[in-house]
Design a protein around this motif. Structure first.
Motif, PDB file in Angstrom:
ATOM      1  N   ASP A 220      -1.510  -3.666   1.642  1.00  0.00           N
ATOM      2  CA  ASP A 220      -2.032  -2.917   2.556  1.00  0.00           C
ATOM      3  C   ASP A 220      -2.293  -1.345   2.117  1.00  0.00           C
ATOM      4  O   ASP A 220      -2.946  -0.618   2.612  1.00  0.00           O
ATOM      5  CB  ASP A 220      -1.210  -2.770   3.797  1.00  0.00           C
TER       6      ASP A 220
ATOM      7  N   ARG B 189       7.403  -3.065   6.755  1.00  0.00           N
ATOM      8  CA  ARG B 189       6.806  -2.250   5.637  1.00  0.00           C
ATOM      9  C   ARG B 189       5.520  -3.026   5.337  1.00  0.00           C
ATOM     10  O   ARG B 189       5.242  -4.179   5.218  1.00  0.00           O
ATOM     11  CB  ARG B 189       7.557  -1.964   4.535  1.00  0.00           C
ATOM     12  N   ARG B 190       4.325  -2.000   5.405  1.00  0.00           N
ATOM     13  CA  ARG B 190       3.180  -2.381   4.851  1.00  0.00           C
ATOM     14  C   ARG B 190       3.310  -2.375   3.311  1.00  0.00           C
ATOM     15  O   ARG B 190       3.668  -1.510   2.685  1.00  0.00           O
ATOM     16  CB  ARG B 190       1.948  -1.576   5.169  1.00  0.00           C
TER      17      ARG B 190
ATOM     18  N   GLY C  70       5.260   2.769   3.421  1.00  0.00           N
ATOM     19  CA  GLY C  70       4.639   1.480   4.314  1.00  0.00           C
ATOM     20  C   GLY C  70       5.160   1.474   5.632  1.00  0.00           C
ATOM     21  O   GLY C  70       5.030   0.333   6.368  1.00  0.00           O
TER      22      GLY C  70
ATOM     23  N   ARG D  26       5.853  -0.230  13.815  1.00  0.00           N
ATOM     24  CA  ARG D  26       5.999  -1.334  12.742  1.00  0.00           C
ATOM     25  C   ARG D  26       7.308  -1.814  12.497  1.00  0.00           C
ATOM     26  O   ARG D  26       8.178  -0.883  12.053  1.00  0.00           O
ATOM     27  CB  ARG D  26       5.187  -0.842  11.573  1.00  0.00           C
TER      28      ARG D  26
END
Length: 200
Positions: free
Chosen positions: A27, A156-157, A148, A153
């Motif tokens: 990402d 983590r990205r 991230g 969210r």
């Protein structure tokens, strides 16, 4: 080479933990010391394909020169030559300050992190930004994107670092490699699809 020494110093083996397929799962891409658009054009086409497939894919480029690769970046860090380690240590300082490191992962998989935390304590964002010749806000953004973790969210990205001769052919190349790999170890951005330090 510096890449070999960096991997062995931090991970214990000269075995890159990433592969080309990770481009399709990342990402965030963190490109340092490489004008990939010129030096690795086929791989850069894969990045362009990944960006088309995932418009949310973000690309950070840190390079003293405004290259073709930098022109494609979502965030360009035009650091002064030789300030790579300061940049990475400043990013880690921010990650620690903002609670963006993965403490459980660090405890389970690393050694000596307390000493590292003490070492980067002096790399305050304002000072690092001045040393590197970049905006403090851009340094903060780079650290957050690399980590991230964002509001709302749960996971983590994944971040994939791509680096080459700007780090590897340097009188302090091993230190540059180790400092970058340390960012992955501090955030658990390693050993999962789309994440890891990948020397080109």
């Amino acid at each position: 080479s510096s890449a070999v020494a960096g991997y062995k110093t931090t991970l214990g083996a000269d075995a890159p933990p990433s592969c080309y397929e990770d481009l399709g799962h990342a990402d965030t891409l963190f490109i340092v010391g490489s004008n990939m658009a010129f030096a690795h054009p086929i791989l850069f086409r894969r990045i362009e394909d990944a960006k088309r497939a995932n418009p949310a894919l973000r690309m950070i480029v840190a390079d003293p020169r405004r290259t073709e690769t930098a022109e494609a970046a979502d965030l360009f860090l035009p650091i002064l030559p030789g300030t790579d380690v300061a940049l990475f240590n400043g990013m880690l300082h921010l990650m620690l300050w903002e609670g963006l490191v993965d403490q459980a992962w660090i405890a389970a998989h690393t050694q000596g992190f307390d000493a590292l935390r003490d070492r980067v304590r002096d790399f305050a964002p304002k000072d690092v930004a001045a040393t590197c010749g970049i905006a403090e806000a851009d340094l903060v953004q780079a650290a957050r994107w690399f980590a991230g973790l964002e509001t709302g969210r749960a996971q983590r990205r994944p971040t994939l670092s791509l680096y080459c001769q700007g780090l590897n052919q340097s009188s302090s190349g091993t230190a540059k490699n180790a400092a970058l790999i340390t960012l992955h170890l501090a955030t658990g951005q390693i050993g999962k699809p789309g994440a890891g330090p990948f020397s080109l």
